[in-house]
Design a protein around this motif. Structure first.
Motif, PDB file in Angstrom:
ATOM      1  N   ILE A   1       0.835  -1.200   0.000  1.00 40.95           N
ATOM      2  CA  ILE A   1       0.000   0.000   0.000  1.00 40.95           C
ATOM      3  C   ILE A   1       0.871   1.251   0.000  1.00 40.95           C
ATOM      4  O   ILE A   1       0.505   2.283  -0.569  1.00 40.95           O
ATOM      5  CB  ILE A   1      -0.946  -0.013   1.212  1.00 40.95           C
ATOM      6  CG1 ILE A   1      -1.896  -1.210   1.142  1.00 40.95           C
ATOM      7  CG2 ILE A   1      -1.750   1.279   1.295  1.00 40.95           C
ATOM      8  CD1 ILE A   1      -2.790  -1.222  -0.083  1.00 40.95           C
ATOM      9  N   GLY A   2       2.029   1.160   0.627  1.00 39.20           N
ATOM     10  CA  GLY A   2       2.932   2.303   0.689  1.00 39.20           C
ATOM     11  C   GLY A   2       3.536   2.696  -0.639  1.00 39.20           C
ATOM     12  O   GLY A   2       4.184   3.747  -0.744  1.00 39.20           O
ATOM     13  N   ALA A   3       3.341   1.864  -1.693  1.00 38.08           N
ATOM     14  CA  ALA A   3       3.863   2.183  -3.023  1.00 38.08           C
ATOM     15  C   ALA A   3       2.806   2.819  -3.905  1.00 38.08           C
ATOM     16  O   ALA A   3       3.028   3.016  -5.102  1.00 38.08           O
ATOM     17  CB  ALA A   3       4.405   0.920  -3.684  1.00 38.08           C
ATOM     18  N   ILE A   4       1.643   3.120  -3.327  1.00 43.36           N
ATOM     19  CA  ILE A   4       0.527   3.662  -4.107  1.00 43.36           C
ATOM     20  C   ILE A   4       0.137   5.024  -3.550  1.00 43.36           C
ATOM     21  O   ILE A   4      -0.024   5.199  -2.343  1.00 43.36           O
ATOM     22  CB  ILE A   4      -0.683   2.714  -4.061  1.00 43.36           C
ATOM     23  CG1 ILE A   4      -0.292   1.341  -4.634  1.00 43.36           C
ATOM     24  CG2 ILE A   4      -1.868   3.287  -4.818  1.00 43.36           C
ATOM     25  CD1 ILE A   4      -1.327   0.277  -4.422  1.00 43.36           C
ATOM     26  N   SER A   5      -0.018   5.980  -4.423  1.00 46.76           N
ATOM     27  CA  SER A   5      -0.450   7.326  -4.028  1.00 46.76           C
ATOM     28  C   SER A   5      -1.512   7.796  -5.001  1.00 46.76           C
ATOM     29  O   SER A   5      -1.325   7.720  -6.223  1.00 46.76           O
ATOM     30  CB  SER A   5       0.739   8.287  -4.030  1.00 46.76           C
ATOM     31  OG  SER A   5       0.320   9.600  -3.718  1.00 46.76           O
TER      32      SER A   5
ATOM     33  N   MET B   1       7.913   5.614  -4.894  1.00 45.08           N
ATOM     34  CA  MET B   1       7.275   5.343  -3.609  1.00 45.08           C
ATOM     35  C   MET B   1       7.587   3.928  -3.127  1.00 45.08           C
ATOM     36  O   MET B   1       7.679   3.688  -1.921  1.00 45.08           O
ATOM     37  CB  MET B   1       5.769   5.555  -3.712  1.00 45.08           C
ATOM     38  CG  MET B   1       5.369   7.016  -3.803  1.00 45.08           C
ATOM     39  SD  MET B   1       3.628   7.309  -3.421  1.00 45.08           S
ATOM     40  CE  MET B   1       3.595   6.961  -1.653  1.00 45.08           C
ATOM     41  N   LEU B   2       7.742   2.994  -4.054  1.00 39.03           N
ATOM     42  CA  LEU B   2       8.147   1.647  -3.652  1.00 39.03           C
ATOM     43  C   LEU B   2       9.534   1.681  -3.012  1.00 39.03           C
ATOM     44  O   LEU B   2       9.767   1.039  -1.983  1.00 39.03           O
ATOM     45  CB  LEU B   2       8.144   0.708  -4.856  1.00 39.03           C
ATOM     46  CG  LEU B   2       8.536  -0.752  -4.562  1.00 39.03           C
ATOM     47  CD1 LEU B   2       7.542  -1.396  -3.603  1.00 39.03           C
ATOM     48  CD2 LEU B   2       8.645  -1.564  -5.851  1.00 39.03           C
ATOM     49  N   ALA B   3      10.434   2.455  -3.603  1.00 42.37           N
ATOM     50  CA  ALA B   3      11.772   2.597  -3.031  1.00 42.37           C
ATOM     51  C   ALA B   3      11.714   3.281  -1.669  1.00 42.37           C
ATOM     52  O   ALA B   3      12.457   2.916  -0.747  1.00 42.37           O
ATOM     53  CB  ALA B   3      12.671   3.382  -3.984  1.00 42.37           C
ATOM     54  N   GLN B   4      10.825   4.259  -1.538  1.00 41.97           N
ATOM     55  CA  GLN B   4      10.662   4.946  -0.258  1.00 41.97           C
ATOM     56  C   GLN B   4      10.067   4.008   0.781  1.00 41.97           C
ATOM     57  O   GLN B   4      10.469   4.012   1.945  1.00 41.97           O
ATOM     58  CB  GLN B   4       9.771   6.171  -0.452  1.00 41.97           C
ATOM     59  CG  GLN B   4       9.625   7.047   0.786  1.00 41.97           C
ATOM     60  CD  GLN B   4       8.776   8.277   0.522  1.00 41.97           C
ATOM     61  OE1 GLN B   4       8.317   8.517  -0.595  1.00 41.97           O
ATOM     62  NE2 GLN B   4       8.569   9.066   1.558  1.00 41.97           N
TER      63      GLN B   4
END
Length: 396
Positions: free
Chosen positions: A37-41, A49-52
């Motif tokens: 979910i953290g790779a989706i904005s 965002m996947l790297a973040q």
């Protein structure tokens, strides 16, 4: 070398890892549904965002003792530790393997397999002799306080220390747990343990091999925030779009934070639980991580019932944040009043780690906060219904 990001046994993406431990390139997405979910904005996947998200799995640079630990094992950054344990966590089911590898999740995950405590021991300042095993869920633990995972009677448990000089956070966790148990708030239960003359809190993992925690910081980015919508409203609406009504849970979380004067309810320590296999959203996570409370960072002479710090996550002012609570009809104030006996018992059990003045101040602050809450709650009830459960007078 190419690696596969895995969600249990489902290949999700192919990426490369730089020597620094960071994701240097995402070459292919294999399963969009199972992306973190953290790779989706705003409904859109982003390689950045996947790297973040990947970097966010590592131990924060602000963690107490992390610099000394990394120096001892010859690493520059905690993100390098992720490669030593395939990025495995006890909060979710994401991990990685070399592309083409036949290693499966059942054989390596920390929910079902034993793990070393070498990393945890060193994070707690213990001297380790000989070769060190770095395959540990501690490599993906969050937060700034010293903590480590252990296995207690077959259950995965998290041990947490407090900050010097007061080490009050473990006591606050157990106090908050006692209050929430008394008034029927779903929560993670904390208890005391001692290790090397240090008081720690211990709690069981609230997810398992089939469920995972998705922090609010990731949930809130799923949709674009509408103009003039508050963060609170945006989070509630985003969760509603996922089929989860978070309002009752937020009511209880904001209420216990008001009582405890919790200064650190950030978007990383509350959120949702979902099924890792079906991706079904199960509901809000139980309330946890209430340690940074009751003026724990202040010296005894600074503590006062009248000192009110700033709060998080929706407002900076506790009184303003309490106004977000939709209803207090669920709260039994008789039970809350009785909870003070539980609180005093917790403080007595920690008496070897608290001086008498601080113990009395903590009790006084809690008693005052309960009075204030009852006064505010009574004012929020409509005149049509009234408030039948009040028995205290509260402040005038």
């Amino acid at each position: 070398m190419a690696y596969e990001l895995m969600h249990k046994n489902i290949p999700v993406a192919v990426f490369e890892i730089a020597e620094s431990g960071h994701i240097s390139d995402v070459t292919e997405v294999l399963n969009r549904d199972h992306l973190p979910i953290g790779a989706i904005s705003n409904g859109t996947y982003s390689a950045a965002m996947l790297a973040q998200w990947w970097q966010g799995r590592s131990i924060p640079a602000t963690r107490s003792g992390i610099k000394q630990f990394l120096s001892k094992i010859g690493m520059d950054s905690s993100i390098e530790l992720l490669s030593k344990s395939m990025g495995l966590s006890l909060s979710d089911q994401y991990w990685f393997r070399e592309q083409g590898s036949q290693v499966n999740w059942e054989n390596v995950n920390f929910f079902q397999n034993p793990f070393t405590e070498d990393v945890g021991d060193m994070l707690f300042g213990k001297i380790h002799a000989g070769e060190m095993d770095l395959e540990s869920p501690d490599n993906t633990s969050d937060g700034v306080l010293m903590k480590r995972w252990t296995i207690c009677d077959g259950k995965r448990c998290l041990l947490k220390s407090g900050a010097v000089p007061n080490n009050q956070e473990p006591i606050n966790e157990v106090i908050a747990s006692a209050i929430m148990k008394r008034v029927g708030i779903e929560h993670v239960e904390y208890r005391f343990t001692e290790e090397d003359n240090r008081l720690l809190s211990v709690c069981e993992d609230f997810v398992n091999e089939n469920t995972e925690f998705v922090p609010a910081t990731h949930v809130i980015n799923l949709n674009r925030r509408q103009k003039n919508h508050s963060l609170y409203q945006h989070y509630v609406e985003t969760c509603a779009d996922l089929g989860v009504d978070v309002v009752p849970s937020l009511d209880r979380m904001l209420t216990i934070d008001y009582i405890m004067l919790n200064e650190d309810r950030h978007f990383g320590n509350f959120g949702l639980i979902r099924n890792a296999d079906t991706l079904e959203w199960i509901g809000p996570a139980p309330i946890f991580d209430t340690g940074t409370s009751l003026q724990c960072g202040m010296d005894d002479f600074e503590m006062s019932v009248y000192h009110i710090p700033e709060c998080k996550p929706f407002k900076k002012n506790f009184e303003e944040q309490l106004k977000l609570v939709s209803s207090f009809e669920w709260l039994d104030f008789d039970a809350l009043s009785d909870a003070m006996s539980d609180v005093k018992e917790v403080i007595r059990n920690a008496s070897g780690y608290l001086n008498e003045d601080r113990s009395e101040l903590m009790s006084a602050i809690l008693d005052h906060r309960i009075d204030m809450l009852e006064y505010r709650a009574r004012g929020s009830i409509t005149s049509r219904r009234g408030w039948a459960g009040c028995r205290r007078t509260g402040p005038s």
